[in-house]
Design an enzyme around this catalytic site. Structure first.
Site, PDB file in Angstrom:
ATOM      1  N   GLU A 313     111.750  10.370 -35.665  1.00  0.00           N
ATOM      2  CA  GLU A 313     110.517  11.152 -35.749  1.00  0.00           C
ATOM      3  C   GLU A 313     110.009  11.611 -34.384  1.00  0.00           C
ATOM      4  OE1 GLU A 313     108.452   8.800 -39.448  1.00  0.00           O
ATOM      5  OE2 GLU A 313     108.122   7.998 -37.442  1.00  0.00           O
ATOM      6  N   GLY A 315     108.070  13.796 -31.741  1.00  0.00           N
ATOM      7  CA  GLY A 315     106.958  14.753 -31.745  1.00  0.00           C
ATOM      8  C   GLY A 315     106.863  15.393 -30.377  1.00  0.00           C
ATOM      9  N   TYR A 361      94.450   7.825 -21.215  1.00  0.00           N
ATOM     10  CA  TYR A 361      95.583   6.947 -20.873  1.00  0.00           C
ATOM     11  C   TYR A 361      95.911   6.960 -19.388  1.00  0.00           C
ATOM     12  CZ  TYR A 361      96.763   8.321 -25.748  1.00  0.00           C
ATOM     13  OH  TYR A 361      96.753   8.611 -27.073  1.00  0.00           O
ATOM     14  N   CYS A 388      80.370  17.291 -18.563  1.00  0.00           N
ATOM     15  CA  CYS A 388      79.378  16.460 -17.878  1.00  0.00           C
ATOM     16  C   CYS A 388      79.838  15.016 -17.837  1.00  0.00           C
ATOM     17  CB  CYS A 388      78.040  16.561 -18.591  1.00  0.00           C
ATOM     18  SG  CYS A 388      77.503  18.254 -18.732  1.00  0.00           S
ATOM     19  N   TYR A 418      99.905  16.699 -28.053  1.00  0.00           N
ATOM     20  CA  TYR A 418      98.673  15.935 -27.892  1.00  0.00           C
ATOM     21  C   TYR A 418      97.653  16.625 -26.990  1.00  0.00           C
ATOM     22  CZ  TYR A 418     101.891  12.692 -30.002  1.00  0.00           C
ATOM     23  OH  TYR A 418     102.826  12.147 -30.838  1.00  0.00           O
TER      24      TYR A 418
HETATM   25  C1  LIG Z   1     103.136   9.133 -32.849  1.00  0.00           C
HETATM   26  C2  LIG Z   1     104.248   8.836 -33.783  1.00  0.00           C
HETATM   27  C3  LIG Z   1     105.453   9.513 -33.667  1.00  0.00           C
HETATM   28  C4  LIG Z   1     105.732  10.543 -32.599  1.00  0.00           C
HETATM   29  O1  LIG Z   1     105.653  10.014 -31.329  1.00  0.00           O
HETATM   30  P1  LIG Z   1     106.106  10.945 -30.087  1.00  0.00           P
HETATM   31  O2  LIG Z   1     105.816  10.097 -28.904  1.00  0.00           O
HETATM   32  O3  LIG Z   1     105.276  12.162 -30.138  1.00  0.00           O
HETATM   33  O4  LIG Z   1     107.547  11.230 -30.283  1.00  0.00           O
HETATM   34  C5  LIG Z   1     106.450   9.231 -34.585  1.00  0.00           C
HETATM   35  N1  LIG Z   1     106.252   8.322 -35.567  1.00  0.00           N
HETATM   36  C6  LIG Z   1     105.098   7.648 -35.701  1.00  0.00           C
HETATM   37  C7  LIG Z   1     104.946   6.682 -36.798  1.00  0.00           C
HETATM   38  C8  LIG Z   1     104.062   7.880 -34.816  1.00  0.00           C
HETATM   39  O5  LIG Z   1     102.916   7.212 -34.964  1.00  0.00           O
END
Ligand SMILES: *Cc1c(COP(=O)(O)O)cnc(C)c1O
Length: 460
Positions: A313, A315, A361, A388, A418
């Site tokens: 997964e 992102g 972060y 501000c 993000y």
């Molecule tokens: C945030 C998240 C991702 C994606 O994380 P990246 O750092 O953007 O690759 C994938 N799976 C789950 C369950 C997440 O919470």
């Protein structure tokens, strides 16, 4: 992939003016205003393709299938959902809102996943109605909630999210036996411990993760697809994935021994790290895919179990480097830090409302003047926003030409993930648009918010 945080379509002309996918930044600023998120479509698509191909190839070599889900929380719009789906990815959502975007994009329910540690009944009902391919359940309570919303005739496909004690991010991972965070069900068996006069747990008890899997199997309204593990974000060291994958495969083998059920799928989550600064090197999808594939193959071999189907997964690794934020400089102020040094505060027309990650972060970013050439020596600058809040910092430290001045265009690299998805309206600042560029053309994917949009929410 390279040591540069900019998208592949980013190019600086002889006059110092930057263009992205053939559209120069002055045109972008004049057409769409600033601040604006600029997304390089070809770059995003090629990263989606690279991840899919890398994992398909590496896992085919060990005789396993793999699906790549784009983690929509990084940034989701109708166009982006379509692009990644056209490139062969599925789409992960974590809320009703993200689900609505994926459905509006026309993504088939079967290619959508639903995450979240506190899904509402409404979100669960909508996911089932859409026929999502999988719901990732996060707690024992939720297993019943999803089962109650489904039926024996149409069982809900679920994966159980577990925590392996592996936490990764940055260059290293840490491995702990215990879990102290909200996600998932721990694979660690609760050991015999005292709480006042009480004795909780026992060495013979099932781990919360095993309890979750058994609970799913006990509900005929649920179909147990498999086990899910996500270990962190911005991971640059592959060993965390390998340790977590081994733990999950072991749990799968234990469940099979206990119940005869060998689940078909393992999801290894996201978190693939990217370059934010010049010289930083992103995880290479081909290498990481090969490393993970050979490691899971040897784990499965050691356990004596056939390989499951896998899913991942990513992102950030798909959308992060494809995006930058274009700002206009408003004020420049030299501030004496101590006797020997001065820091130049460069204020831009956005800030923590469009990029909260530095404040949240301590995330580091890189910025450059992109609208012109300068032969001046550089100075140490801090790029700050218009909010501000003294913590409203977008780039803590960066060298910029000493003649930086009001009206200059400044771009911050690798803000595709993000950025817009975590943006707020702090100080009633309307959120910037997301503009895509491809083949010398720009187009608005998400329009700029207006003060009227914000005032429309205020009921007086
Ligand atoms: C945030 C998240 C991702 C994606 O994380 P990246 O750092 O953007 O690759 C994938 N799976 C789950 C369950 C997440 O919470």
């Amino acid at each position: 992939m390279t040591g540069e945080p900019w998208s592949t379509g980013f190019a600086r002309g002889a006059d110092g003016v930057v263009s992205v996918a053939g559209v120069d930044v002055h045109t972008l600023a004049a057409t769409h205003g600033t601040p604006a998120y600029v997304l390089d479509e070809a770059d995003l698509r090629s990263r989606a393709r690279s991840y899919r191909r890398a994992f398909e190839t590496a896992f085919a070599e060990i005789g396993a299938g793999v699906d790549v889900y784009y983690a929509g929380k990084a940034f989701l719009s109708v166009a982006v959902a379509r692009w990644v789906h056209e490139e062969g990815l599925r789409v992960d959502t974590a809320t009703g809102g993200e689900l609505a975007v994926a459905l509006r994009a026309g993504i088939p329910g079967a290619d959508i996943g639903l995450h979240g540690n506190n899904k509402s009944d409404d979100e669960i009902a909508r996911a089932l109605e859409a026929g999502v391919g999988r719901i990732i359940v996060d707690s024992l309570v939720e297993i019943d909630r999803v089962a109650d919303a489904a039926s024996v005739d149409h069982p809900a496909p679920v994966m159980v999210r577990v925590t392996t004690g592996v936490h990764a991010g940055g260059h290293e991972y840490i491995s702990t036996a215990h879990e102290d965070q909200k996600f998932g069900l721990s694979i660690a068996v609760p050991s015999h411990f005292h709480y006042g006069d009480l004795v909780l747990g026992s060495a013979e008890a099932d781990s919360p993760a095993m309890q979750g899997l058994l609970k799913v199997l006990s509900r005929p309204e649920l179909k147990l697809l498999g086990i899910h593990s996500h270990i962190g974000s911005q991971i640059l060291d592959p060993s965390g994935f390998e340790v977590a994958a081994r733990a999950v495969l072991t749990l799968r083998a234990e469940l099979a021994k206990k119940t005869g059920v060998l689940v078909e799928e393992i999801d290894l989550g996201g978190g693939y790290g990217i370059a934010y600064l010049p010289g930083e090197v992103a995880l290479d999808p081909d290498r990481i895919a090969k490393d993970i594939a050979s490691s899971v193959a040897s784990s499965a071999h050691d356990l004596g179990t056939p390989l499951p189907r896998f899913s991942i997964e990513p992102g950030r690794a798909i959308v992060g480097p494809a995006g930058m934020t274009l700002y206009t400089v408003g004020t420049v102020k030299p501030v004496r830090v101590d006797k020997a040094s001065v820091r130049t505060y460069v204020s831009i027309d956005g800030g923590m409302s469009d990029n909260i990650r530095p404040a949240l972060y301590g995330a580091q970013y890189h910025a450059e003047l992109v609208g012109r050439l300068s032969d001046e020596p550089t100075v140490l600058a801090r790029v700050v926003g218009k909010h501000c809040e003294s913590g409203d910092i977008v780039v803590h430290e960066v060298q910029v030409p000493s003649d930086v001045r009001a009206g200059d265009l400044l771009a911050v690299a690798a803000t595709g993930a993000y950025g817009r998805s975590m943006a707020s309206n702090y100080n009633h600042v309307p959120r910037p648009p997301v503009v895509s560029v491809a083949d010398g053309q720009s187009r608005v994917l998400v329009r700029r918010e207006t003060e009227d949009d914000l005032l429309a929410l205020d009921q007086g």
